[in-house]
Design a protein around this motif. Structure first.
Motif, PDB file in Angstrom:
ATOM      1  N   MET A 120       0.821  -1.190   0.000  1.00 53.36           N
ATOM      2  CA  MET A 120       0.000   0.000   0.000  1.00 53.36           C
ATOM      3  C   MET A 120       0.865   1.254   0.000  1.00 53.36           C
ATOM      4  O   MET A 120       0.650   2.152  -0.770  1.00 53.36           O
ATOM      5  CB  MET A 120      -0.932  -0.009   1.206  1.00 53.36           C
ATOM      6  N   PHE A 121       1.874   1.316   0.866  1.00 54.94           N
ATOM      7  CA  PHE A 121       2.680   2.518   0.943  1.00 54.94           C
ATOM      8  C   PHE A 121       3.506   2.737  -0.308  1.00 54.94           C
ATOM      9  O   PHE A 121       3.710   3.858  -0.724  1.00 54.94           O
ATOM     10  CB  PHE A 121       3.580   2.489   2.183  1.00 54.94           C
ATOM     11  N   SER A 122       3.966   1.664  -0.958  1.00 55.85           N
ATOM     12  CA  SER A 122       4.761   1.847  -2.167  1.00 55.85           C
ATOM     13  C   SER A 122       3.918   2.449  -3.284  1.00 55.85           C
ATOM     14  O   SER A 122       4.389   3.271  -4.044  1.00 55.85           O
ATOM     15  CB  SER A 122       5.374   0.521  -2.612  1.00 55.85           C
ATOM     16  N   LYS A 123       2.644   2.056  -3.378  1.00 53.82           N
ATOM     17  CA  LYS A 123       1.771   2.624  -4.405  1.00 53.82           C
ATOM     18  C   LYS A 123       1.492   4.094  -4.114  1.00 53.82           C
ATOM     19  O   LYS A 123       1.487   4.919  -5.001  1.00 53.82           O
ATOM     20  CB  LYS A 123       0.461   1.847  -4.489  1.00 53.82           C
ATOM     21  N   VAL A 124       1.269   4.426  -2.840  1.00 50.03           N
ATOM     22  CA  VAL A 124       1.048   5.818  -2.472  1.00 50.03           C
ATOM     23  C   VAL A 124       2.296   6.618  -2.774  1.00 50.03           C
ATOM     24  O   VAL A 124       2.243   7.680  -3.357  1.00 50.03           O
ATOM     25  CB  VAL A 124       0.669   5.948  -0.978  1.00 50.03           C
ATOM     26  N   SER A 125       3.425   6.089  -2.400  1.00 50.78           N
ATOM     27  CA  SER A 125       4.688   6.774  -2.634  1.00 50.78           C
ATOM     28  C   SER A 125       4.901   7.029  -4.121  1.00 50.78           C
ATOM     29  O   SER A 125       5.324   8.102  -4.521  1.00 50.78           O
ATOM     30  CB  SER A 125       5.835   5.937  -2.063  1.00 50.78           C
ATOM     31  N   THR A 126       4.576   6.055  -4.963  1.00 50.45           N
ATOM     32  CA  THR A 126       4.713   6.230  -6.405  1.00 50.45           C
ATOM     33  C   THR A 126       3.758   7.300  -6.902  1.00 50.45           C
ATOM     34  O   THR A 126       4.140   8.176  -7.668  1.00 50.45           O
ATOM     35  CB  THR A 126       4.418   4.900  -7.134  1.00 50.45           C
ATOM     36  N   LEU A 127       2.519   7.277  -6.442  1.00 46.20           N
ATOM     37  CA  LEU A 127       1.531   8.248  -6.873  1.00 46.20           C
ATOM     38  C   LEU A 127       1.942   9.656  -6.478  1.00 46.20           C
ATOM     39  O   LEU A 127       1.775  10.603  -7.228  1.00 46.20           O
ATOM     40  CB  LEU A 127       0.164   7.937  -6.256  1.00 46.20           C
ATOM     41  N   LEU A 128       2.529   9.788  -5.303  1.00 46.91           N
ATOM     42  CA  LEU A 128       2.871  11.105  -4.796  1.00 46.91           C
ATOM     43  C   LEU A 128       4.309  11.484  -5.103  1.00 46.91           C
ATOM     44  O   LEU A 128       4.896  12.304  -4.427  1.00 46.91           O
ATOM     45  CB  LEU A 128       2.622  11.161  -3.287  1.00 46.91           C
ATOM     46  N   GLY A 129       4.895  10.881  -6.117  1.00 43.06           N
ATOM     47  CA  GLY A 129       6.213  11.282  -6.564  1.00 43.06           C
ATOM     48  C   GLY A 129       7.344  10.597  -5.849  1.00 43.06           C
ATOM     49  O   GLY A 129       8.473  11.039  -5.946  1.00 43.06           O
ATOM     50  N   GLY A 130       7.069   9.533  -5.103  1.00 46.66           N
ATOM     51  CA  GLY A 130       8.118   8.735  -4.506  1.00 46.66           C
ATOM     52  C   GLY A 130       8.762   9.353  -3.283  1.00 46.66           C
ATOM     53  O   GLY A 130       9.828   8.944  -2.880  1.00 46.66           O
ATOM     54  N   SER A 131       8.155  10.342  -2.663  1.00 46.67           N
ATOM     55  CA  SER A 131       8.762  10.943  -1.490  1.00 46.67           C
ATOM     56  C   SER A 131       8.561  10.052  -0.280  1.00 46.67           C
ATOM     57  O   SER A 131       7.705   9.180  -0.260  1.00 46.67           O
ATOM     58  CB  SER A 131       8.145  12.315  -1.230  1.00 46.67           C
ATOM     59  N   LYS A 132       9.379  10.294   0.769  1.00 49.09           N
ATOM     60  CA  LYS A 132       9.256   9.491   1.979  1.00 49.09           C
ATOM     61  C   LYS A 132       7.908   9.695   2.645  1.00 49.09           C
ATOM     62  O   LYS A 132       7.306   8.774   3.119  1.00 49.09           O
ATOM     63  CB  LYS A 132      10.371   9.854   2.960  1.00 49.09           C
ATOM     64  N   GLY A 133       7.430  10.926   2.706  1.00 49.65           N
ATOM     65  CA  GLY A 133       6.126  11.195   3.295  1.00 49.65           C
ATOM     66  C   GLY A 133       5.042  10.861   2.289  1.00 49.65           C
ATOM     67  O   GLY A 133       4.769  11.637   1.395  1.00 49.65           O
ATOM     68  N   SER A 134       4.454   9.679   2.420  1.00 51.69           N
ATOM     69  CA  SER A 134       3.524   9.215   1.394  1.00 51.69           C
ATOM     70  C   SER A 134       2.128   9.799   1.550  1.00 51.69           C
ATOM     71  O   SER A 134       1.363   9.809   0.610  1.00 51.69           O
ATOM     72  CB  SER A 134       3.456   7.696   1.387  1.00 51.69           C
ATOM     73  N   GLY A 135       1.781  10.266   2.734  1.00 49.78           N
ATOM     74  CA  GLY A 135       0.470  10.849   2.936  1.00 49.78           C
ATOM     75  C   GLY A 135       0.559  12.358   2.899  1.00 49.78           C
ATOM     76  O   GLY A 135       1.600  12.933   2.586  1.00 49.78           O
ATOM     77  N   GLY A 136      -0.532  12.980   3.209  1.00 49.16           N
ATOM     78  CA  GLY A 136      -0.505  14.430   3.230  1.00 49.16           C
ATOM     79  C   GLY A 136      -1.860  15.030   3.505  1.00 49.16           C
ATOM     80  O   GLY A 136      -2.820  14.332   3.830  1.00 49.16           O
ATOM     81  N   GLU A 137      -1.906  16.341   3.377  1.00 51.85           N
ATOM     82  CA  GLU A 137      -3.136  17.080   3.596  1.00 51.85           C
ATOM     83  C   GLU A 137      -3.490  17.852   2.334  1.00 51.85           C
ATOM     84  O   GLU A 137      -2.652  18.553   1.762  1.00 51.85           O
ATOM     85  CB  GLU A 137      -2.971  18.051   4.755  1.00 51.85           C
ATOM     86  N   LEU A 138      -4.737  17.715   1.915  1.00 49.82           N
ATOM     87  CA  LEU A 138      -5.258  18.474   0.787  1.00 49.82           C
ATOM     88  C   LEU A 138      -6.090  19.613   1.358  1.00 49.82           C
ATOM     89  O   LEU A 138      -7.035  19.391   2.105  1.00 49.82           O
ATOM     90  CB  LEU A 138      -6.124  17.598  -0.112  1.00 49.82           C
ATOM     91  N   SER A 139      -5.698  20.830   1.006  1.00 53.86           N
ATOM     92  CA  SER A 139      -6.440  22.019   1.411  1.00 53.86           C
ATOM     93  C   SER A 139      -7.158  22.551   0.180  1.00 53.86           C
ATOM     94  O   SER A 139      -6.537  22.767  -0.861  1.00 53.86           O
ATOM     95  CB  SER A 139      -5.460  23.064   1.956  1.00 53.86           C
ATOM     96  N   VAL A 140      -8.461  22.745   0.293  1.00 51.08           N
ATOM     97  CA  VAL A 140      -9.262  23.233  -0.825  1.00 51.08           C
ATOM     98  C   VAL A 140      -9.905  24.554  -0.408  1.00 51.08           C
ATOM     99  O   VAL A 140     -10.750  24.579   0.480  1.00 51.08           O
ATOM    100  CB  VAL A 140     -10.359  22.228  -1.236  1.00 51.08           C
ATOM    101  N   ASN A 141      -9.452  25.630  -1.049  1.00 47.57           N
ATOM    102  CA  ASN A 141     -10.080  26.926  -0.822  1.00 47.57           C
ATOM    103  C   ASN A 141     -11.204  27.068  -1.847  1.00 47.57           C
ATOM    104  O   ASN A 141     -10.941  27.160  -3.042  1.00 47.57           O
ATOM    105  CB  ASN A 141      -9.061  28.054  -0.964  1.00 47.57           C
ATOM    106  N   VAL A 142     -12.438  27.034  -1.360  1.00 50.67           N
ATOM    107  CA  VAL A 142     -13.598  27.242  -2.224  1.00 50.67           C
ATOM    108  C   VAL A 142     -13.778  28.758  -2.278  1.00 50.67           C
ATOM    109  O   VAL A 142     -14.285  29.369  -1.344  1.00 50.67           O
ATOM    110  CB  VAL A 142     -14.861  26.556  -1.665  1.00 50.67           C
ATOM    111  N   VAL A 143     -13.293  29.346  -3.372  1.00 51.33           N
ATOM    112  CA  VAL A 143     -13.240  30.801  -3.468  1.00 51.33           C
ATOM    113  C   VAL A 143     -14.613  31.382  -3.793  1.00 51.33           C
ATOM    114  O   VAL A 143     -15.148  32.188  -3.032  1.00 51.33           O
ATOM    115  CB  VAL A 143     -12.200  31.249  -4.528  1.00 51.33           C
TER     116      VAL A 143
END
Length: 140
Positions: free
Chosen positions: A1-24
């Motif tokens: 699971m983590f290798s696929k996330v890492s690949t999707l997110l550009g292969g960085s060590k931090g495979s997860g993250g936060e998506l911030s959506v500003n609804v303007v």
């Protein structure tokens, strides 16, 4: 699971993250009310079990929200942001003004996307309006 996330997110060590959506804001929304203008709000989700929404703007077809909604990204299979603009009604169920889907891959790659998203009508031949979103992804 983590290798696929890492690949999707550009292969960085931090495979997860936060998506911030500003609804303007939105513009040229279809009117769903008969006696007045719509009372729109935006509903966003990546996983249908966890939906986030803006406040309702009364009587407007060109509302301005400027609200920031956040999502934790853990699962690379869920990389579509769903947008639905609704008209809040008191006595009846809320009416859908329009909806769209955003592929998050560009946001994961670039880190930031600032764009107007069309709310296509049936077969995409016309539009129910547009929503301006600023999406930012931060790896954790």
């Amino acid at each position: 699971m983590f290798s696929k996330v890492s690949t999707l997110l550009g292969g960085s060590k931090g495979s997860g993250g936060e998506l911030s959506v500003n609804v303007v804001e939105a513009r040229s929304l279809s009117n769903k009310d008969v006696l007045s203008k719509s009372d729109p709000y935006v509903e966003l989700w990546i996983d249908e079990k966890y939906k986030n929404r803006t406040k309702t703007i009364d009587n407007s077809l060109n509302p301005v929200w400027n609200e920031n909604l956040k999502f934790n990204i853990h699962n690379q299979r869920k990389r579509t942001l769903h947008i639905r603009v609704l008209d809040e009604d008191v006595a009846t169920p809320d009416d859908t003004i329009g909806s769209a889907k955003v592929d998050l891959e560009e946001v994961f790659e670039k880190g930031r996307v600032d764009r107007w998203f069309k709310l296509p009508a049936l077969f995409g031949l016309s539009s129910h309006g547009e929503v301006h979103l600023i999406l930012e992804f931060t790896r954790t």
